[in-house]
Scaffold this motif. Sequence first.
Motif, PDB file in Angstrom:
ATOM      1  N   LEU A 193       2.071  -3.243   6.546  1.00 14.85           N
ATOM      2  CA  LEU A 193       2.261  -4.339   5.802  1.00 14.85           C
ATOM      3  C   LEU A 193       0.951  -4.702   4.772  1.00 14.85           C
ATOM      4  O   LEU A 193       0.956  -5.145   3.592  1.00 14.85           O
ATOM      5  CB  LEU A 193       2.679  -5.638   6.557  1.00 14.85           C
ATOM      6  CG  LEU A 193       3.033  -7.037   5.952  1.00 14.85           C
ATOM      7  CD1 LEU A 193       4.217  -6.599   4.936  1.00 14.85           C
ATOM      8  CD2 LEU A 193       3.448  -8.135   6.794  1.00 14.85           C
ATOM      9  N   ASP A 194      -0.025  -4.443   5.337  1.00 11.98           N
ATOM     10  CA  ASP A 194      -1.645  -5.099   4.626  1.00 11.98           C
ATOM     11  C   ASP A 194      -2.564  -4.193   5.011  1.00 11.98           C
ATOM     12  O   ASP A 194      -3.413  -4.218   5.951  1.00 11.98           O
ATOM     13  CB  ASP A 194      -1.907  -6.434   4.732  1.00 11.98           C
ATOM     14  CG  ASP A 194      -2.690  -6.793   4.037  1.00 11.98           C
ATOM     15  OD1 ASP A 194      -3.147  -6.681   2.927  1.00 11.98           O
ATOM     16  OD2 ASP A 194      -3.338  -7.989   4.382  1.00 11.98           O
ATOM     17  N   ARG A 195      -2.850  -3.185   4.101  1.00 13.21           N
ATOM     18  CA  ARG A 195      -3.720  -1.937   4.676  1.00 13.21           C
ATOM     19  C   ARG A 195      -4.950  -2.473   4.139  1.00 13.21           C
ATOM     20  O   ARG A 195      -5.199  -3.084   3.379  1.00 13.21           O
ATOM     21  CB  ARG A 195      -3.483  -0.682   3.653  1.00 13.21           C
ATOM     22  CG  ARG A 195      -4.478   0.312   4.022  1.00 13.21           C
ATOM     23  CD  ARG A 195      -3.983   1.735   3.442  1.00 13.21           C
ATOM     24  NE  ARG A 195      -3.138   2.254   3.901  1.00 13.21           N
ATOM     25  CZ  ARG A 195      -2.529   3.736   3.780  1.00 13.21           C
ATOM     26  NH1 ARG A 195      -3.301   4.459   2.960  1.00 13.21           N
ATOM     27  NH2 ARG A 195      -1.782   4.255   4.588  1.00 13.21           N
ATOM     28  N   PRO A 196      -5.997  -2.266   5.002  1.00 15.00           N
ATOM     29  CA  PRO A 196      -7.465  -2.743   4.867  1.00 15.00           C
ATOM     30  C   PRO A 196      -8.015  -2.200   3.584  1.00 15.00           C
ATOM     31  O   PRO A 196      -7.545  -1.070   3.048  1.00 15.00           O
ATOM     32  CB  PRO A 196      -8.401  -2.186   5.807  1.00 15.00           C
ATOM     33  CG  PRO A 196      -7.148  -1.980   7.039  1.00 15.00           C
ATOM     34  CD  PRO A 196      -5.871  -1.449   6.471  1.00 15.00           C
ATOM     35  N   GLY A 197      -9.093  -2.726   2.894  1.00 16.60           N
ATOM     36  CA  GLY A 197      -9.493  -2.633   1.668  1.00 16.60           C
ATOM     37  C   GLY A 197      -9.242  -3.173   0.502  1.00 16.60           C
ATOM     38  O   GLY A 197      -8.535  -4.315   0.559  1.00 16.60           O
TER      39      GLY A 197
END
Length: 481
Positions: A181-185
Amino acid sequence: MHRLVEQLTRICGADGTIVTRHARDTYGSDGLLQYHVTPGVVVLPDTAEQVRAVVGACHQAGVPWVARGSGTGLSGGAVPVEDGVLIGLNRMRRVLQVDLDNERVVVEPGVTNVDVSAAVAPTHVYPPDPSSQIVCSIGGNVAENSGGAHCFKYGFTTNYVTGLEVVLPDGEVVTLGGAELDRPGYDLVGAFVGSEGTLGIATKITLRVIPKPEDHRTLVAYFDDTTEAGQTVSDIVAASIVPGAIEMMDQLTIQAAEAATHAGYPLDVGAALIVELDGPVAECDARFDEVVDICQRNGATGIRVAADERERELIWKTRKAAFGAMGRISPNYYVQDGVIPRTRLPDVLGRISDLAREHGLKVANVFHAGDGNLHPLVCYDGRAPGEAETAERLAGLILQACVDAGGSLTGEHGIGLDKREHMNKMFSEADLDAFQRLRCAFDPQGLANPGKVMPTPRLCGEVPGPYRQHPLEAAGVAERF
């Protein structure tokens, strides 16, 4: 260009390369017919590899290109560049993966919006639902960050895209995001969605879907004027009720849409307000009674409750037919897409009425009332000398009224070619320069959908190129290259 066309024909085949003038001309505009440019060549790739090869060939030749989905956009965003390449993506319509356990579906850009929901039915649904959902493509939805009737509760396309395979303007293929859902970076997916084809072409799109609501309850309430209907919207939201959709039509829109659908809308009312609740049965039943009560307190002259699915579809058919039905009351119309705070609805509608009277034209209003997204339809006769120009001028003044009220230039149609010259009404030069730096990071040659979104074509780097502007010229101290 001749050598490039030969190369494109080798990539896409003779049946995927359109060179005759008459055939190319059919790709000259999107749904906003006020703008039309015949492209130099049209290609219809079947695969992501063909898209990569086409874009790479354009990059090597220094020729600009425009990606196009179903052509239903309403901001001139898919209008081609003269002597450029138009890349049509409608042949790429495979559903690549359906993973309902993890609520994900992966599609190619030519898959239609409604086909996504069909692929995950009957247990799941894809919430963004533009009125053109039967024909509009997911690739176009991603480019414009499309919304729809249910965006008040469920959000826009950007809330459902988790991953993208993208062909960059130099032909390189990259992956942004993924299934999570919300990849880091850095949020490069968020930067790409809504970039209107200026950062590259999405060839594979990972979407989030949700379980289908257990129940829905739909009504349409009639009012003497839009002020009462607007107050009803505010009161519903203030009561912490979050409908799946809240839509409004004024009298002129009702008259046109009813003539097309014969759904039983009265023609003498000033406004119709469609409210749809969805969710658990108990919640829908309880909150529906509250909505009816709020409508009655605000002077509703009548309330029609959908007794079954057929009647629900009929109520929605009238709303979704509104744009197309304008042909029954006007030879031409100019659609706009501004956003205002809900509380400013009476003021802005009053201003629109005054502007219409001053310019001697009729304006029909239909809008996503829940999030204040107005769609004024400026009616005019293109055969009458000067009326088209008057309609365009009036549409621009309506946008100014939206911005003056604390709103936005667009809610879901995008800026495209139509509203680029209005960007400085909402953004400072520093803002626009920041946008341009992001654009140049993806597309230093300025070949991807040039001339769109930004107020004027702007140069990336120091070397002047086609459809771009030297920085000294932007400052008014140099001639065009």
